[in-house]
Design a protein around this motif. Sequence first.
Motif, PDB file in Angstrom:
ATOM      1  N   LEU A 198      -9.798  12.590  12.747  1.00  0.00           N
ATOM      2  CA  LEU A 198      -9.658  12.293  11.322  1.00  0.00           C
ATOM      3  C   LEU A 198      -8.299  11.754  10.900  1.00  0.00           C
ATOM      4  O   LEU A 198      -8.246  10.827  10.086  1.00  0.00           O
ATOM      5  N   ARG A 253      -5.414   5.540   5.302  1.00  0.00           N
ATOM      6  CA  ARG A 253      -6.591   5.292   4.480  1.00  0.00           C
ATOM      7  C   ARG A 253      -7.039   3.851   4.655  1.00  0.00           C
ATOM      8  O   ARG A 253      -6.229   2.924   4.770  1.00  0.00           O
ATOM      9  N   ILE A 277     -12.817   4.448  11.766  1.00  0.00           N
ATOM     10  CA  ILE A 277     -13.058   5.489  12.767  1.00  0.00           C
ATOM     11  C   ILE A 277     -14.034   4.983  13.811  1.00  0.00           C
ATOM     12  O   ILE A 277     -13.793   5.081  15.010  1.00  0.00           O
ATOM     13  N   TYR A 334     -14.997   5.181   7.918  1.00  0.00           N
ATOM     14  CA  TYR A 334     -13.592   4.858   7.664  1.00  0.00           C
ATOM     15  C   TYR A 334     -12.912   6.016   6.938  1.00  0.00           C
ATOM     16  O   TYR A 334     -13.555   6.967   6.494  1.00  0.00           O
ATOM     17  N   ARG A 335     -11.597   5.925   6.816  1.00  0.00           N
ATOM     18  CA  ARG A 335     -10.813   7.007   6.226  1.00  0.00           C
ATOM     19  C   ARG A 335     -10.486   6.716   4.765  1.00  0.00           C
ATOM     20  O   ARG A 335     -10.197   5.580   4.396  1.00  0.00           O
ATOM     21  N   THR A 364      -7.158  13.669   3.943  1.00  0.00           N
ATOM     22  CA  THR A 364      -7.870  12.561   4.562  1.00  0.00           C
ATOM     23  C   THR A 364      -9.308  12.969   4.846  1.00  0.00           C
ATOM     24  O   THR A 364      -9.564  14.046   5.381  1.00  0.00           O
ATOM     25  N   ALA A 388     -13.443  11.388   5.976  1.00  0.00           N
ATOM     26  CA  ALA A 388     -14.242  10.288   6.517  1.00  0.00           C
ATOM     27  C   ALA A 388     -15.281   9.871   5.490  1.00  0.00           C
ATOM     28  O   ALA A 388     -15.916  10.719   4.851  1.00  0.00           O
TER      29      ALA A 388
END
Length: 399
Positions: free
Chosen positions: A49, A53, A57, A76-77, A85, A87
């Motif tokens: 994780l 931003r 991933i 994505y973050r 943070t 997902a």
Amino acid sequence: MRTALARIVVAVAATCSLTVGCADDSFRDTEPAAGAPTSDFYTVDGETLPGARGSVIRTRSLPDAVPGARTELVLYRSIDAHGATVAVSGTVSVPPGTPPPGGWPLISFAPGTNGVADVCAPSRADGASPTRGELARWVAAGYAVARTDYQGLGTAGGHGYLIGETEQRAVADIVVAAREFNRDIGTRWVAMGHSQGGHAALFAASASGGWAPAVDLLGAVALAPASHLGEQVRMAKWAVSNPLGSVGTGGLAVYLPMLVRGAQTVTDLDPARFLTERAVSMLPLADTDCAAGLNESGKWGGLSVKEVLTRDGDLSGLLRVLDDNDPSGLGFTEPVLVLQGRDDHTVPLKSTDAMVAQQQMRGQSVDYRKYDGVDHSEIISASFADALGWVDTRFGITR
């Protein structure tokens, strides 16, 4: 600051949307999305994780997801309301062939209400707007289209339903992610959304320029955007205590469990302070059922607001969250287009009228267009030509 006039206008509108049982035209039946992967795709361990931003991933090809497009599912973050943070999942569809100079122009299309349970994520379950066909229409017009699932839909954590800040982060961060794994996508983008997504697009227009400075936001299109929910809930509470109020089903009773779950992502909210015992016992349905399921007569759709809200309940915590996330008071640095059907019983015309009036009175650049005989679900197709022309202008595209 909300004016007394705005409160009166929206209260009148709320008598249709929340208190007399107008037909709800917004919920489509939910079924597995085309080519949707298993839930394993959406699961992230603690070591994976951390990251910036908007960074990717993982991705996975979804060849049949959008007709005429090359589509990737992306994880994505982003950053949640508490600074952690998280997902977030979504899809990115691009036209076939060679991109134009500067890359494919991108629309980040925020989806409408489909529920707050993980199974309701648009990439996992068809039912949210925009549909596959509506996405395909934009791809055929030469646009790449990203569609976020929002934070907490499909992925870990709660979904911040109608929480503007986390919505706009998901909408903007998928733009950054799309460019990371597909360099054929350009840096310029437009935020767009329907219903809940219209609400998200307005918050993107207000904040995403500063949130994602590496990409260039050109404007936002909000179709039937949710607004003035606090005023509508106040009107519903009035109806509970008023013996003359004719209170039906299909309005607040369906949306309230999702609003509660959304508010609980940003504040310590105890639903037992304002919900009846029956409603409290049914609240977990929001964690398993999508909006169409909640709307069934044997579930929340079968309840009137008098069966949901207690007469003397304390709604202050929920109202504070709803008021804080009302887009009426937003300021915009880029142009905004608002599109609204006159026959919309889900997001009432007078509610959107009041929102736009408040924005325009403060000198905001808001272009407002209304459509006769068009309801909540029809606005996307009915306004497509106008939306396309407006978006083309933002990108300098001539047809």
